[in-house]
Write a protein that holds these residues in place. Sequence first.
Motif, PDB file in Angstrom:
ATOM      1  N   ALA A 202      14.682 -34.920  55.369  1.00 11.98           N
ATOM      2  CA  ALA A 202      13.765 -33.906  55.882  1.00 11.98           C
ATOM      3  C   ALA A 202      14.511 -32.775  56.558  1.00 11.98           C
ATOM      4  O   ALA A 202      15.593 -32.958  57.122  1.00 11.98           O
ATOM      5  CB  ALA A 202      12.794 -34.536  56.879  1.00 11.98           C
ATOM      6  N   LEU A 203      13.901 -31.608  56.484  1.00  9.92           N
ATOM      7  CA  LEU A 203      14.271 -30.463  57.303  1.00  9.92           C
ATOM      8  C   LEU A 203      13.139 -30.298  58.307  1.00  9.92           C
ATOM      9  O   LEU A 203      11.964 -30.294  57.929  1.00  9.92           O
ATOM     10  CB  LEU A 203      14.398 -29.194  56.447  1.00  9.92           C
ATOM     11  CG  LEU A 203      15.603 -29.100  55.533  1.00  9.92           C
ATOM     12  CD1 LEU A 203      15.431 -27.947  54.544  1.00  9.92           C
ATOM     13  CD2 LEU A 203      16.873 -28.911  56.337  1.00  9.92           C
ATOM     14  N   LEU A 204      13.484 -30.192  59.583  1.00  8.06           N
ATOM     15  CA  LEU A 204      12.482 -30.036  60.629  1.00  8.06           C
ATOM     16  C   LEU A 204      12.342 -28.556  60.972  1.00  8.06           C
ATOM     17  O   LEU A 204      13.350 -27.863  61.164  1.00  8.06           O
ATOM     18  CB  LEU A 204      12.891 -30.815  61.884  1.00  8.06           C
ATOM     19  CG  LEU A 204      13.167 -32.302  61.691  1.00  8.06           C
ATOM     20  CD1 LEU A 204      13.583 -32.935  63.018  1.00  8.06           C
ATOM     21  CD2 LEU A 204      11.973 -33.017  61.082  1.00  8.06           C
TER      22      LEU A 204
ATOM     23  N   GLY B 154      18.585 -31.143  58.771  1.00 10.99           N
ATOM     24  CA  GLY B 154      18.779 -30.005  59.651  1.00 10.99           C
ATOM     25  C   GLY B 154      17.476 -29.645  60.336  1.00 10.99           C
ATOM     26  O   GLY B 154      16.412 -30.140  59.965  1.00 10.99           O
ATOM     27  N   ALA B 155      17.590 -28.784  61.356  1.00 11.45           N
ATOM     28  CA  ALA B 155      16.400 -28.373  62.112  1.00 11.45           C
ATOM     29  C   ALA B 155      16.458 -26.885  62.418  1.00 11.45           C
ATOM     30  O   ALA B 155      17.490 -26.373  62.872  1.00 11.45           O
ATOM     31  CB  ALA B 155      16.295 -29.171  63.407  1.00 11.45           C
ATOM     32  N   LEU B 156      15.343 -26.211  62.164  1.00  9.15           N
ATOM     33  CA  LEU B 156      15.146 -24.821  62.560  1.00  9.15           C
ATOM     34  C   LEU B 156      14.327 -24.863  63.841  1.00  9.15           C
ATOM     35  O   LEU B 156      13.195 -25.372  63.844  1.00  9.15           O
ATOM     36  CB  LEU B 156      14.407 -24.052  61.459  1.00  9.15           C
ATOM     37  CG  LEU B 156      14.195 -22.562  61.690  1.00  9.15           C
ATOM     38  CD1 LEU B 156      15.525 -21.809  61.710  1.00  9.15           C
ATOM     39  CD2 LEU B 156      13.279 -21.983  60.606  1.00  9.15           C
ATOM     40  N   LEU B 157      14.910 -24.394  64.929  1.00 10.37           N
ATOM     41  CA  LEU B 157      14.306 -24.489  66.261  1.00 10.37           C
ATOM     42  C   LEU B 157      13.931 -23.086  66.731  1.00 10.37           C
ATOM     43  O   LEU B 157      14.799 -22.293  67.095  1.00 10.37           O
ATOM     44  CB  LEU B 157      15.295 -25.136  67.231  1.00 10.37           C
ATOM     45  CG  LEU B 157      15.881 -26.481  66.771  1.00 10.37           C
ATOM     46  CD1 LEU B 157      17.030 -26.898  67.669  1.00 10.37           C
ATOM     47  CD2 LEU B 157      14.801 -27.541  66.730  1.00 10.37           C
TER      48      LEU B 157
ATOM     49  N   SER C  67      21.673 -27.525  63.177  1.00  9.57           N
ATOM     50  CA  SER C  67      20.462 -26.870  63.665  1.00  9.57           C
ATOM     51  C   SER C  67      20.723 -25.394  63.903  1.00  9.57           C
ATOM     52  O   SER C  67      21.860 -24.970  64.124  1.00  9.57           O
ATOM     53  CB  SER C  67      19.959 -27.543  64.944  1.00  9.57           C
ATOM     54  OG  SER C  67      20.928 -27.504  65.953  1.00  9.57           O
ATOM     55  N   LEU C  68      19.642 -24.648  63.854  1.00 13.93           N
ATOM     56  CA  LEU C  68      19.683 -23.210  64.031  1.00 13.93           C
ATOM     57  C   LEU C  68      18.568 -22.850  65.006  1.00 13.93           C
ATOM     58  O   LEU C  68      17.400 -23.179  64.758  1.00 13.93           O
ATOM     59  CB  LEU C  68      19.457 -22.537  62.678  1.00 13.93           C
ATOM     60  CG  LEU C  68      19.550 -21.042  62.560  1.00 13.93           C
ATOM     61  CD1 LEU C  68      20.930 -20.555  62.985  1.00 13.93           C
ATOM     62  CD2 LEU C  68      19.279 -20.630  61.121  1.00 13.93           C
ATOM     63  N   ALA C  69      18.909 -22.250  66.128  1.00 14.66           N
ATOM     64  CA  ALA C  69      17.925 -21.834  67.125  1.00 14.66           C
ATOM     65  C   ALA C  69      17.664 -20.336  66.961  1.00 14.66           C
ATOM     66  O   ALA C  69      18.604 -19.542  66.872  1.00 14.66           O
ATOM     67  CB  ALA C  69      18.427 -22.133  68.530  1.00 14.66           C
TER      68      ALA C  69
ATOM     69  N   LEU D 266      16.287 -18.099  56.846  1.00 13.30           N
ATOM     70  CA  LEU D 266      17.131 -18.889  57.750  1.00 13.30           C
ATOM     71  C   LEU D 266      17.040 -20.375  57.422  1.00 13.30           C
ATOM     72  O   LEU D 266      18.044 -21.091  57.444  1.00 13.30           O
ATOM     73  CB  LEU D 266      16.731 -18.643  59.208  1.00 13.30           C
ATOM     74  CG  LEU D 266      17.030 -17.256  59.755  1.00 13.30           C
ATOM     75  CD1 LEU D 266      16.402 -17.080  61.133  1.00 13.30           C
ATOM     76  CD2 LEU D 266      18.538 -16.998  59.805  1.00 13.30           C
ATOM     77  N   LEU D 267      15.833 -20.859  57.106  1.00  7.94           N
ATOM     78  CA  LEU D 267      15.679 -22.257  56.716  1.00  7.94           C
ATOM     79  C   LEU D 267      16.441 -22.538  55.425  1.00  7.94           C
ATOM     80  O   LEU D 267      17.122 -23.562  55.320  1.00  7.94           O
ATOM     81  CB  LEU D 267      14.195 -22.594  56.554  1.00  7.94           C
ATOM     82  CG  LEU D 267      13.910 -24.051  56.154  1.00  7.94           C
ATOM     83  CD1 LEU D 267      14.367 -25.014  57.232  1.00  7.94           C
ATOM     84  CD2 LEU D 267      12.427 -24.229  55.841  1.00  7.94           C
TER      85      LEU D 267
END
Length: 181
Positions: free
Chosen positions: A62-64, A89-92, A122-124, A173-174
């Motif tokens: 999963a990608l969050l 990975g996570a897009l925050l 992760s990417l904020a 970005l995702l």
Amino acid sequence: MSHVPRVLILPGWQNSGPEHWQSRWEALYGDERVEQDDWQHPRRGDWMARLEEVLLADERPALLVAHSLGCHLVAGWAEHSQHTGRVQGALLVAPPDCEREDFPPQLHNWRQVRRGRLPFPSLAVLATDDPYGSLERGTELAQQWGSDLVIAGARGHLNAASGLGDWPEGRALLDQLSRST
């Protein structure tokens, strides 16, 4: 096991309405919202258990995609779960400052912020004028979580009120995050 990740949408407090980019992404791309039992009085443990349940219900990675309080859900869940390997990975997006004096009282059990390094990329994404958290606090969180940082400019809380529409920049970005995992 399929290696194509599914995208899990993690809204913040009070959920994301129909004009929010998270809702639009569900409609456009078939992303899956992690539904919570109580959007008005969120309990961290309940939200973490629900995320775990949804992740374990499908063997695909999963990608969050988290917005606002959803970012703190990712951090809290990652600190406790034995299944973080399922997340690519996570897009925050727009994590709020949970330690502010004016933080809503119904969110009291989120005040203790989880600051550990996330075990996945992760990417904020932060705005320079987010009313729920300063750029300085957001940058500090991103560093503690080990997240790459993107400054989106003066875009408010990066929600429906920000006028982002389908937010193609966020989807790019995702996609970038997905390719880097």
